[in-house]
Design a protein around this motif. Structure first.
Motif, PDB file in Angstrom:
ATOM      1  N   UNK A  15      49.571   8.191  45.088  1.00 30.76           N
ATOM      2  CA  UNK A  15      49.701   8.679  46.472  1.00 30.76           C
ATOM      3  C   UNK A  15      50.865   9.683  46.583  1.00 30.76           C
ATOM      4  N   UNK A  16      52.051   9.238  46.124  1.00 35.47           N
ATOM      5  CA  UNK A  16      53.239  10.098  46.201  1.00 35.47           C
ATOM      6  C   UNK A  16      53.090  11.314  45.280  1.00 35.47           C
ATOM      7  N   UNK A  17      52.457  11.112  44.099  1.00 33.93           N
ATOM      8  CA  UNK A  17      52.241  12.255  43.193  1.00 33.93           C
ATOM      9  C   UNK A  17      51.311  13.280  43.855  1.00 33.93           C
ATOM     10  N   UNK A  18      50.285  12.780  44.532  1.00 31.62           N
ATOM     11  CA  UNK A  18      49.357  13.701  45.207  1.00 31.62           C
ATOM     12  C   UNK A  18      50.102  14.505  46.279  1.00 31.62           C
ATOM     13  N   UNK A  19      50.968  13.825  47.035  1.00 31.03           N
ATOM     14  CA  UNK A  19      51.758  14.532  48.061  1.00 31.03           C
ATOM     15  C   UNK A  19      52.661  15.585  47.418  1.00 31.03           C
ATOM     16  N   UNK A  20      53.297  15.187  46.312  1.00 35.92           N
ATOM     17  CA  UNK A  20      54.205  16.121  45.621  1.00 35.92           C
ATOM     18  C   UNK A  20      53.435  17.307  45.044  1.00 35.92           C
ATOM     19  N   UNK A  21      52.156  17.085  44.731  1.00 36.29           N
ATOM     20  CA  UNK A  21      51.322  18.178  44.204  1.00 36.29           C
ATOM     21  C   UNK A  21      50.731  19.025  45.337  1.00 36.29           C
ATOM     22  N   UNK A  22      51.118  18.702  46.590  1.00 33.30           N
ATOM     23  CA  UNK A  22      50.669  19.523  47.720  1.00 33.30           C
ATOM     24  C   UNK A  22      49.302  19.150  48.264  1.00 33.30           C
ATOM     25  N   UNK A  23      48.837  17.920  47.941  1.00 39.88           N
ATOM     26  CA  UNK A  23      47.528  17.473  48.453  1.00 39.88           C
ATOM     27  C   UNK A  23      47.723  16.662  49.737  1.00 39.88           C
ATOM     28  N   UNK A  24      46.769  16.717  50.651  1.00 41.51           N
ATOM     29  CA  UNK A  24      46.822  15.844  51.827  1.00 41.51           C
ATOM     30  C   UNK A  24      46.186  14.488  51.519  1.00 41.51           C
ATOM     31  N   UNK A  25      46.791  13.410  51.978  1.00 45.11           N
ATOM     32  CA  UNK A  25      46.238  12.072  51.754  1.00 45.11           C
ATOM     33  C   UNK A  25      46.185  11.311  53.089  1.00 45.11           C
ATOM     34  N   UNK A  26      45.174  10.444  53.217  1.00 48.47           N
ATOM     35  CA  UNK A  26      45.031   9.692  54.473  1.00 48.47           C
ATOM     36  C   UNK A  26      45.734   8.351  54.349  1.00 48.47           C
ATOM     37  N   UNK A  27      46.471   7.990  55.391  1.00 45.02           N
ATOM     38  CA  UNK A  27      47.103   6.667  55.395  1.00 45.02           C
ATOM     39  C   UNK A  27      47.282   6.136  56.807  1.00 45.02           C
ATOM     40  N   UNK A  28      47.466   4.802  56.891  1.00 45.40           N
ATOM     41  CA  UNK A  28      47.548   4.214  58.222  1.00 45.40           C
ATOM     42  C   UNK A  28      48.898   4.479  58.882  1.00 45.40           C
ATOM     43  N   UNK A  29      48.878   4.639  60.209  1.00 43.05           N
ATOM     44  CA  UNK A  29      50.107   4.517  60.985  1.00 43.05           C
ATOM     45  C   UNK A  29      49.821   3.418  62.010  1.00 43.05           C
ATOM     46  N   UNK A  30      50.800   3.073  62.828  1.00 46.41           N
ATOM     47  CA  UNK A  30      50.569   2.027  63.831  1.00 46.41           C
ATOM     48  C   UNK A  30      49.674   2.540  64.974  1.00 46.41           C
ATOM     49  N   UNK A  31      49.473   3.871  65.066  1.00 46.95           N
ATOM     50  CA  UNK A  31      48.632   4.406  66.144  1.00 46.95           C
ATOM     51  C   UNK A  31      47.194   4.580  65.647  1.00 46.95           C
ATOM     52  N   UNK A  32      46.957   5.608  64.805  1.00 47.00           N
ATOM     53  CA  UNK A  32      45.646   5.843  64.178  1.00 47.00           C
ATOM     54  C   UNK A  32      45.921   6.254  62.730  1.00 47.00           C
ATOM     55  N   UNK A  33      44.842   6.373  61.917  1.00 47.99           N
ATOM     56  CA  UNK A  33      45.052   6.850  60.546  1.00 47.99           C
ATOM     57  C   UNK A  33      45.441   8.332  60.573  1.00 47.99           C
ATOM     58  N   UNK A  78      54.458  -0.256  57.941  1.00 41.17           N
ATOM     59  CA  UNK A  78      55.156  -0.505  56.676  1.00 41.17           C
ATOM     60  C   UNK A  78      54.615   0.332  55.508  1.00 41.17           C
ATOM     61  N   UNK A  79      53.294   0.531  55.433  1.00 37.10           N
ATOM     62  CA  UNK A  79      52.750   1.339  54.321  1.00 37.10           C
ATOM     63  C   UNK A  79      53.145   2.800  54.465  1.00 37.10           C
ATOM     64  N   UNK A  80      53.065   3.304  55.684  1.00 36.17           N
ATOM     65  CA  UNK A  80      53.445   4.710  55.904  1.00 36.17           C
ATOM     66  C   UNK A  80      54.924   4.899  55.557  1.00 36.17           C
ATOM     67  N   UNK A  81      55.737   3.946  56.029  1.00 34.66           N
ATOM     68  CA  UNK A  81      57.180   4.023  55.743  1.00 34.66           C
ATOM     69  C   UNK A  81      57.456   3.996  54.251  1.00 34.66           C
ATOM     70  N   UNK A  82      56.707   3.146  53.548  1.00 28.95           N
ATOM     71  CA  UNK A  82      56.921   3.026  52.104  1.00 28.95           C
ATOM     72  C   UNK A  82      56.618   4.348  51.396  1.00 28.95           C
ATOM     73  N   UNK A  83      55.478   4.944  51.746  1.00 27.42           N
ATOM     74  CA  UNK A  83      55.105   6.220  51.121  1.00 27.42           C
ATOM     75  C   UNK A  83      56.094   7.318  51.521  1.00 27.42           C
ATOM     76  N   UNK A  84      56.433   7.375  52.828  1.00 27.79           N
ATOM     77  CA  UNK A  84      57.345   8.427  53.302  1.00 27.79           C
ATOM     78  C   UNK A  84      58.707   8.301  52.630  1.00 27.79           C
TER      79      UNK A  84
END
Ligand code: AMP
Ligand code: MG
Length: 297
Positions: free
Chosen positions: A1-19, A107-113
């Protein structure tokens, strides 16, 4: 997930509001891929999610009121629009001198961020104008084949998008209603204008819309054999399919169920969806805003 972000790719993940569909907010190329995957017009600016509070003064010029709001409501479903710093790319702000910022409590969004260590631009992970996703399956239905990853964190707690508030020296102005209610904000500081500023970019009349026509009514009545009902708390006679938002008339539960229920009715092959008006107090105002936009054509 983090490698994809670092490579400039968009990834979908949950937030407390919507994905959300997240990408490196400081990389114009990565942000361009968000617009591409969503078919989103470049005139519609992105919300930037920060991993920690020290990013607030790096990306914006926070006023004292902004710092107090951050202290009270972050991490959480409040987005603040503030003057931007030059490092924020134009593609993020749609060329404006302000940027929209929030800090997610998921928590998942925070972990990735936190692992990524930089701000993430993250609009909802759906095709532009459509119903926002509140589960990983909804994201798959919207963006399958267009993005490399979906992080599944189960259903979203709030189920509707963050409240957006413009913060200036004059005061607060709500640009989009959401889980932090008008009453919550008014208790904090006076609101400048009691009506929603319709001129906000992305504040389009039609949005969050199912493909099936939807009308909003106080006393829903079926119009054909294939009319569906989006009810607040109780069923009614004569509808081909019914979704109930909250059997106990709980507005928070209704918000969390809204988009999933709209999606199920949209997939049922109906001619028309009739949505019942709901009480406009608290988060009910945010639900009604979404229903009005879903009904607008
Ligand atoms: P979403 O697609 O749910 O992430 O929502 C993003 C919305 O935030 C946009 O459609 C705008 O309405 C609002 N927004 C983002 N940046 C700004 C900004 N700089 N000024 C005003 N509104 C903004
Ligand atoms: Mg959206």
């Amino acid at each position: 997930m983090v490698e994809a972000l670092a490579a400039g790719e968009p990834v979908a993940m949950p937030t407390e509001t919507v994905y959300g569909l997240a990408a490196d907010a400081l990389s114009p190329n990565a942000c361009a891929k968000i617009f591409e995957a969503k078919n989103r017009p470049l005139s519609d600016p992105l919300i930037v999610h920060i991993p920690s509070i020290d990013w607030l003064p790096r990306l914006t010029s926070p006023t004292p009121a902004a710092l107090q709001l951050a202290e009270k409501f972050w991490p959480g479903p409040l987005t603040m629009v503030l003057p931007r710093q030059p490092i924020v790319p134009d593609i993020v702000t749609a060329g404006q001198e302000t940027v929209a910022i929030r800090m997610s409590a998921h928590p998942l969004f925070q972990e990735v961020a936190t692992a990524f260590g930089k701000p993430l631009a993250a609009p909802s992970a759906n095709r532009f104008g459509r119903i926002s996703p509140t589960s990983a399956a909804h994201v798959l239905a919207e963006l399958d084949g267009r993005i490399p990853f979906i992080l599944d964190g189960g259903p979203c707690a709030h189920g509707i998008e963050s409240t957006i508030v413009h913060v200036s020296d004059d005061g607060l102005r709500i640009l989009r209603e959401g889980p932090i209610t008008r009453e919550d904000l008014r208790a904090f500081a006076p609101l400048l204008d009691d009506s929603i500023a319709v001129s906000a970019p992305g504040g389009l009349k039609s949005h969050y819309a199912p493909r099936t026509p939807l009308v909003l009514e106080k006393n829903p009545a079926p119009r054909s054999q294939k009319t569906g009902l989006l009810a607040f708390s109780a069923p009614r006679e004569g509808f081909a399919q019914t979704e109930i938002l909250s059997a106990t008339s709980d507005l928070r539960e209704a918000a969390a169920n809204l988009y999933g229920a709209m999606r199920r009715l949209d997939e049922a092959g109906l001619d028309l969806i009739v949505a019942e008006e709901i009480p406009e107090s608290g988060i009910g105002a945010a639900i009604m805003e979404r229903l009005r936009k879903a009904a607008a054509r």
